[in-house]
Design a protein around this motif. Structure first.
Motif, mmCIF file in Angstrom:
data_model
loop_
_atom_site.group_PDB
_atom_site.id
_atom_site.type_symbol
_atom_site.label_atom_id
_atom_site.label_comp_id
_atom_site.label_asym_id
_atom_site.label_seq_id
_atom_site.Cartn_x
_atom_site.Cartn_y
_atom_site.Cartn_z
ATOM 1 N N GLN A 570 0.826 -1.214 0.000
ATOM 2 C CA GLN A 570 0.000 0.000 0.000
ATOM 3 C C GLN A 570 0.862 1.267 0.000
ATOM 4 O O GLN A 570 0.567 2.242 -0.700
ATOM 5 C CB GLN A 570 -0.921 0.004 1.227
ATOM 6 C CG GLN A 570 -2.074 -0.979 1.137
ATOM 7 C CD GLN A 570 -2.977 -0.873 2.346
ATOM 8 O OE1 GLN A 570 -2.522 -0.975 3.487
ATOM 9 N NE2 GLN A 570 -4.262 -0.643 2.114
ATOM 10 N N ILE A 571 1.934 1.241 0.784
ATOM 11 C CA ILE A 571 2.843 2.397 0.832
ATOM 12 C C ILE A 571 3.489 2.611 -0.534
ATOM 13 O O ILE A 571 3.555 3.733 -1.045
ATOM 14 C CB ILE A 571 3.927 2.189 1.915
ATOM 15 C CG1 ILE A 571 3.285 2.220 3.312
ATOM 16 C CG2 ILE A 571 5.019 3.257 1.817
ATOM 17 C CD1 ILE A 571 4.205 1.756 4.421
ATOM 18 N N ALA A 572 3.947 1.519 -1.153
ATOM 19 C CA ALA A 572 4.604 1.611 -2.456
ATOM 20 C C ALA A 572 3.646 2.131 -3.531
ATOM 21 O O ALA A 572 4.053 2.845 -4.447
ATOM 22 C CB ALA A 572 5.163 0.246 -2.861
ATOM 23 N N GLN A 573 2.379 1.763 -3.409
ATOM 24 C CA GLN A 573 1.370 2.186 -4.393
ATOM 25 C C GLN A 573 0.805 3.575 -4.103
ATOM 26 O O GLN A 573 -0.004 4.089 -4.864
ATOM 27 C CB GLN A 573 0.208 1.175 -4.413
ATOM 28 C CG GLN A 573 0.588 -0.244 -4.794
ATOM 29 C CD GLN A 573 1.089 -0.348 -6.220
ATOM 30 O OE1 GLN A 573 0.706 0.426 -7.080
ATOM 31 N NE2 GLN A 573 1.974 -1.301 -6.463
ATOM 32 N N GLY A 574 1.230 4.177 -3.002
ATOM 33 C CA GLY A 574 0.707 5.488 -2.645
ATOM 34 C C GLY A 574 -0.674 5.449 -2.036
ATOM 35 O O GLY A 574 -1.389 6.454 -2.007
ATOM 36 N N GLN A 575 -1.075 4.276 -1.523
ATOM 37 C CA GLN A 575 -2.415 4.112 -0.959
ATOM 38 C C GLN A 575 -2.424 4.218 0.567
ATOM 39 O O GLN A 575 -3.466 4.092 1.198
ATOM 40 C CB GLN A 575 -2.986 2.759 -1.389
ATOM 41 C CG GLN A 575 -3.181 2.658 -2.893
ATOM 42 C CD GLN A 575 -3.405 1.233 -3.356
ATOM 43 O OE1 GLN A 575 -3.302 0.289 -2.576
ATOM 44 N NE2 GLN A 575 -3.697 1.063 -4.641
ATOM 45 N N ALA A 576 -1.250 4.428 1.158
ATOM 46 C CA ALA A 576 -1.161 4.581 2.608
ATOM 47 C C ALA A 576 -0.005 5.514 2.931
ATOM 48 O O ALA A 576 1.026 5.487 2.274
ATOM 49 C CB ALA A 576 -0.937 3.219 3.279
ATOM 50 N N GLU A 577 -0.210 6.350 3.937
ATOM 51 C CA GLU A 577 0.852 7.244 4.378
ATOM 52 C C GLU A 577 1.754 6.514 5.366
ATOM 53 O O GLU A 577 1.316 5.590 6.060
ATOM 54 C CB GLU A 577 0.263 8.498 5.030
ATOM 55 C CG GLU A 577 -0.418 9.415 4.033
ATOM 56 C CD GLU A 577 -0.828 10.733 4.665
ATOM 57 O OE1 GLU A 577 -0.893 10.777 5.914
ATOM 58 O OE2 GLU A 577 -1.072 11.700 3.925
ATOM 59 N N CYS A 578 3.000 6.952 5.438
ATOM 60 C CA CYS A 578 3.926 6.380 6.413
ATOM 61 C C CYS A 578 4.896 7.473 6.851
ATOM 62 O O CYS A 578 6.045 7.523 6.388
ATOM 63 C CB CYS A 578 4.676 5.195 5.793
ATOM 64 S SG CYS A 578 5.637 4.286 7.004
ATOM 65 N N PRO A 579 4.425 8.391 7.704
ATOM 66 C CA PRO A 579 5.257 9.539 8.087
ATOM 67 C C PRO A 579 6.554 9.145 8.798
ATOM 68 O O PRO A 579 7.547 9.857 8.692
ATOM 69 C CB PRO A 579 4.339 10.341 9.016
ATOM 70 C CG PRO A 579 3.254 9.395 9.438
ATOM 71 C CD PRO A 579 3.093 8.425 8.331
ATOM 72 N N GLU A 580 6.547 8.006 9.510
ATOM 73 C CA GLU A 580 7.761 7.585 10.215
ATOM 74 C C GLU A 580 8.889 7.267 9.236
ATOM 75 O O GLU A 580 10.068 7.409 9.546
ATOM 76 C CB GLU A 580 7.499 6.339 11.069
ATOM 77 C CG GLU A 580 6.293 6.452 11.985
ATOM 78 C CD GLU A 580 5.031 5.880 11.362
ATOM 79 O OE1 GLU A 580 4.169 5.429 12.142
ATOM 80 O OE2 GLU A 580 4.923 5.869 10.118
ATOM 81 N N LEU A 581 8.491 6.841 8.040
ATOM 82 C CA LEU A 581 9.453 6.403 7.023
ATOM 83 C C LEU A 581 9.743 7.499 6.005
ATOM 84 O O LEU A 581 10.882 7.665 5.560
ATOM 85 C CB LEU A 581 8.878 5.177 6.304
ATOM 86 C CG LEU A 581 9.793 4.277 5.480
ATOM 87 C CD1 LEU A 581 10.850 3.650 6.359
ATOM 88 C CD2 LEU A 581 8.952 3.203 4.799
ATOM 89 N N LEU A 582 8.699 8.258 5.646
ATOM 90 C CA LEU A 582 8.798 9.178 4.511
ATOM 91 C C LEU A 582 8.613 10.640 4.872
ATOM 92 O O LEU A 582 8.836 11.510 4.043
ATOM 93 C CB LEU A 582 7.746 8.789 3.458
ATOM 94 C CG LEU A 582 7.885 7.376 2.897
ATOM 95 C CD1 LEU A 582 6.641 6.996 2.113
ATOM 96 C CD2 LEU A 582 9.114 7.269 2.022
ATOM 97 N N GLY A 583 8.208 10.915 6.090
ATOM 98 C CA GLY A 583 7.982 12.296 6.479
ATOM 99 C C GLY A 583 6.506 12.636 6.544
ATOM 100 O O GLY A 583 5.675 12.009 5.898
ATOM 101 N N VAL A 584 6.171 13.649 7.310
ATOM 102 C CA VAL A 584 4.774 14.066 7.489
ATOM 103 C C VAL A 584 4.258 14.693 6.204
ATOM 104 O O VAL A 584 4.944 15.483 5.551
ATOM 105 C CB VAL A 584 4.656 15.084 8.649
ATOM 106 C CG1 VAL A 584 3.223 15.595 8.772
ATOM 107 C CG2 VAL A 584 5.107 14.433 9.946
ATOM 108 N N GLY A 585 3.042 14.304 5.800
ATOM 109 C CA GLY A 585 2.407 14.923 4.650
ATOM 110 C C GLY A 585 2.866 14.383 3.322
ATOM 111 O O GLY A 585 2.525 14.938 2.280
ATOM 112 N N PHE A 586 3.626 13.308 3.335
ATOM 113 C CA PHE A 586 4.038 12.710 2.065
ATOM 114 C C PHE A 586 2.783 12.384 1.261
ATOM 115 O O PHE A 586 1.847 11.765 1.766
ATOM 116 C CB PHE A 586 4.837 11.437 2.335
ATOM 117 C CG PHE A 586 5.429 10.806 1.094
ATOM 118 C CD1 PHE A 586 6.614 11.284 0.573
ATOM 119 C CD2 PHE A 586 4.792 9.760 0.458
ATOM 120 C CE1 PHE A 586 7.160 10.711 -0.565
ATOM 121 C CE2 PHE A 586 5.326 9.181 -0.677
ATOM 122 C CZ PHE A 586 6.521 9.667 -1.188
#
Length: 598
Positions: A570-586
Motif C-alpha cells: 500500500q505504501i509503495a502504491q501510494g495508498q497509505a501514508e507512512c510519516p515515520e518512514l517518509l515524512g509528514v504529509g508525504f
C-alpha cells in the motif's frame, strides 16, 4: 546478480574439468580488453540503476502472502511488450536469481547533466507500473529486500557440504532463552550446524533470493574508474546501514538489519581446506572470505598504502599480468579474483574467440560479488571503464530508491570535482561492514571515517580541510564517527557529506525543478541519518512489535507476514501514508511523484 546466460548448463563435475580453461582464457580476454582500451579517455558520465523486485500473491481470505514463481513468464511478457518491439523503450527487464524475482533498469543510461536526476523517479515508477500491469489478480510487485516468511546445487557441490547461515535471533520479552530450533526430518546436519540463539538457514536461496539496489557509473578513463572504486568502497558500509531493510529471516525477527552477511554465507563455496578447517591437500589456497564480501584491495596509487589486508592471489596469473605490462595494483586485483573457480559454465560457451568475447573473464569477475565491482569495457562496444556500487538494500517506494541512487551518483560528481579523499585502511572498512549490519546501526553504530577528506587542501565547505591536513600518521587520519556526523556533519569534527553536496549544488547551474527534486532526496538521506526518519528495517520492526497477533516471541506468523507485506504494498502504491518512514504529509496518492513534504 552476475553473468546470467542462456544455454545448456554443465554439472559441477563437468564445470570443474574446465576451470583452468576458463581461468586461462579469462585472463587472455582481459589482456585483449586492457591492451585495446587502457588509453581510452574522455568518456562522458553515463550511469544507471538496477532495482530488483519480488513477485507476490495475496490471499486476502486466509490472510496469507506467498512468493509467486512466475518470474520467467513475467519477464518474457515484459520484454515482448517493450524492448523487442521498441529498441528505445524506457525500461529494460532482466532475470534475477529467484524465479519470483525480476530486475528492472532504465532503457538507456542516464547522462551527465543535472536535469537527469529529475527523471529517475519517473522511470522507476514506469517500471513498477509495467510489471504490475502483466500480473494476475491479487498479485503484486514489491521492492522488499528479504521476504520475511519461510537452491543452487553447484555452490553445495563445490563446497562439499550444505552452506551454513546462522543469524542472531532478536531476543524479545517472550523469546525462549536459549532459542533452539527443532528440524523435522533432519538427517542430523541441521541440528549440528545450528547454534543456540541463532536462526539457521542452509541454502543459497536464503541469501541470493534477497533483493537489492545497485548503481553503475561510466568513468572518463581507467584511472578515474580506479579512483572512484577506491573512494566509494569506504562509503559502502555507511550507505548500507542507511538503507537497512532486512530484519526478518525464515519467519523470525533477527538481530541484524542488513542482508549482506546472509548472502555472503549463502554463496560461500569454500571447502573445509580453503576455510582453514583442514590441511591443504586438494585445494591450492586458504581463502579468508566468501566470494560475496567486501573488497580486498584498493586499485589506485593513493590507495596502495592503505592496503593492509593479506591478499591471496594466483601467483602465476599475477606474474603473467605483470609481464604483459599490467601494474602491480591491477594485477593483484585480477589475480585475487581468479583464485575462484567458475560456478556455472554453458556447453555453448566453452570455446570462444578471446579477442572478441569476454564470457570467461566475466564468468569469474561476475561471481566475485563484492561491495564494489571494477568493470572493464565489453569488447567491441562503445561502453567505457565502469564501477558498480553494490551494497544498498532496496527500499519500499520509488521515491526512496531514487533518493539513494541520486545521493550516490551526486557523491561521485563531488568526489571527482573536489578531489575528495575518503581512504582509510581497508581493515577498518571491513570493521565498518560488520557494524553496518547490526540492528539500528544508523543510530547506534560508530564507524571509522577519515577526518580530513580534502587532500588538496581546498576548503570547499566550512571545516573541510582543517583537521590534519594530510600530515598525520594513519591512526591520526581517521576516527570513529556516527552516521549522523558523517552524513550531516558536526562542528569541529567533520563537515558532513550533505553540506558538501549542498555546496556543490550551489555552484552548479541547476533548474529550479531539478534542484527541488535533488534537495528532497537529500532531505530523506539527512533525516534517515539523524534518526528523525526510520530506516525500512526499523519501521518493519516497529510494525511487527505493534501487531496485535505478535506475541513478543520473535516469531512472524503467516498473518503477521500478510499484514506487513500488504502495508508495504500500500505504501509503495501510494495508498497509505507512512510519516515515520517518509515524512509528514508525504503525498499518499502520488508517492511516486516529487514531494516537498520532507
Amino acid at each position: 546478480m552476475g553473468l546470467l546466460s542462456q544455454g545448456s548448463p554443465l554439472s559441477w563435475e563437468e564445470t570443474r574439468r574446465y576451470a583452468e580453461h576458463v581461468r586461462r582464457h579469462g585472463i587472455l580476454q582481459f589482456l585483449h580488453i586492457y591492451r585495446a582500451l587502457r588509453d581510452r579517455h574522455k568518456d562522458v558520465l553515463k550511469w544507471g540503476d538496477e532495482v530488483e523486485y519480488m513477485l507476490v500473491k495475496f490471499d486476502h481470505e486466509n490472510k496469507k502472502v506467498r512468493l509467486v514463481l512466475c518470474g520467467e513468464e513475467v519477464l518474457q511478457t515484459l520484454q515482448d511488450k517493450g524492448e523487442k518491439v521498441n529498441p528505445n523503450h524506457p525500461t529494460l527487464w532482466r532475470p534475477e536469481y529467484g524465479s519470483y524475482m525480476i530486475e528492472g533498469t532504465p532503457g538507456q543510461p542516464y547522462g551527465g547533466t543535472m536535469s537527469e536526476f529529475n527523471t529517475v523517479q519517473d522511470n522507476m515508477r514506469k517500471r513498477r507500473q509495467e510489471a504490475a500491469s502483466v500480473l494476475k489478480e491479487n498479485e503484486a510487485v514489491c521492492t522488499v529486500t528479504s521476504f520475511p516468511s519461510t537452491l543452487t546445487r553447484n555452490i553445495r557441490h563445490r563446497r562439499g557440504e550444505k552452506v551454513v547461515i546462522n543469524v542472531p535471533i532478536f531476543k524479545d520479552k517472550s523469546t525462549p532463552s536459549p532459542f533452539i530450533e527443532t528440524f523435522p526430518n533432519d538427517d542430523g546436519e541441521a541440528a549440528k550446524a545450528a547454534k543456540p540463539d541463532y536462526i539457521y538457514m542452509d541454502a543459497m536461496g536464503f541469501g541470493m533470493g534477497n533483493c537489492c539496489l545497485q548503481v553503475t557509473f561510466q568513468a572518463c578513463s581507467i584511472s578515474e574508474a580506479r579512483y572512484l572504486y577506491d573512494q566509494l568502497a569506504t562509503i559502502c558500509p555507511i550507505v548500507m546501514a542507511l538503507s537497512a531493510a532486512s530484519p526478518f529471516y525464515r519467519g523470525y525477527v533477527s538481530d541484524i538489519d542488513c542482508r549482506w552477511g546472509v548472502i555472503s554465507a549463502s554463496v560461500d563455496d569454500r571447502t573445509r581446506e580453503e576455510r582453514g578447517l583442514e590441511p591443504l591437500k586438494n585445494n591450492h589456497y586458504r581463502i579468508s572470505k566468501s566470494r560475496y564480501d567486501s573488497i580486498d584491495s584498493y586499485l589506485s596509487e593513493c590507495g596502495e598504502k592503505y592496503n593492509d589486508i593479506d591478499l591471496t592471489i594466483d601467483k602465476d596469473i599475477y606474474e603473467r599480468l605483470i609481464k604483459e605490462g599490467i601494474d602491480h595494483l591491477l594485477a593483484q586485483h585480477i589475480a585475487h579474483l581468479f583464485i575462484r573457480d567458475p560456478l556455472t559454465l554453458f556447453e555453448e560457451k566453452i570455446h570462444l574467440d578471446d579477442a572478441n568475447e569476454s564470457d570467461h573473464f566475466e564468468n569469474i569477475q561476475s561471481t566475485n560479488w563484492q561491495t564494489m565491482r571494477f568493470k572493464p569495457p565489453p569488447p567491441n562496444s562503445d561502453i567505457g571503464w565502469r564501477v558498480e556500487f553494490r551494497p544498498m538494500e532496496v527500499q519500499l517506494t520509488d521515491f526512496e530508491n531514487s533518493a539513494y541512487v541520486v545521493f550516490v551518483v551526486l557523491l561521485t560528481r563531488v568526489i571527482l570535482s573536489y578531489k575528495l579523499d575518503f581512504l582509510i585502511p581497508l581493515s577498518k572498512v571491513d570493521e565498518n561492514m560488520k557494524v553496518a549490519q547490526k540492528r539500528d546501526a544508523v543510530r547506534q553504530g560508530m564507524f571509522y571515517f577519515r577526518k580530513d577528506i580534502c587532500k588538496g587542501g581546498n576548503a570547499v565547505v566550512d571545516g573541510c580541510g582543517s583537521a590534519q591536513n594530510g600530515t598525520g600518521t594513519d591512526a591520526e587520519e581517521y576516527t570513529l564517527m556516527s552516521i549522523d556526523t558523517i552524513i550531516n556533519g558536526k562542528e569541529g569534527v567533520f563537515p558532513g557529506l550533505i553540506p558538501i553536496l549542498n555546496s556543490y549544488l550551489e555552484n552548479m547551474e541547476v533548474d529550479v525543478d531539478t534542484r527541488c527534486t535533488i534537495l528532497n532526496y537529500l532531505k530523506l538521506i539527512k533525516k534517515r541519518a539523524s534518526g528523525e526518519l526510520m530506516t525500512v528495517a526499523r519501521w518493519m520492526r516497529e510494525f511487527i512489535a505493534q501487531h496485535p497477533d505478535y506475541k513478543q516471541d520473535s516469531v512472524i506468523t503467516d498473518e503477521i507476514n500478510y499484514s506487513l507485506m500488504w502495508k508495504c504494498n500500500q505504501i509503495a502504491q501510494g495508498q497509505a501514508e507512512c510519516p515515520e518512514l517518509l515524512g509528514v504529509g508525504f503525498n499518499k496518492k502520488q508517492s511516486g511523484n516529487k514531494t516537498d513534504s520532507l
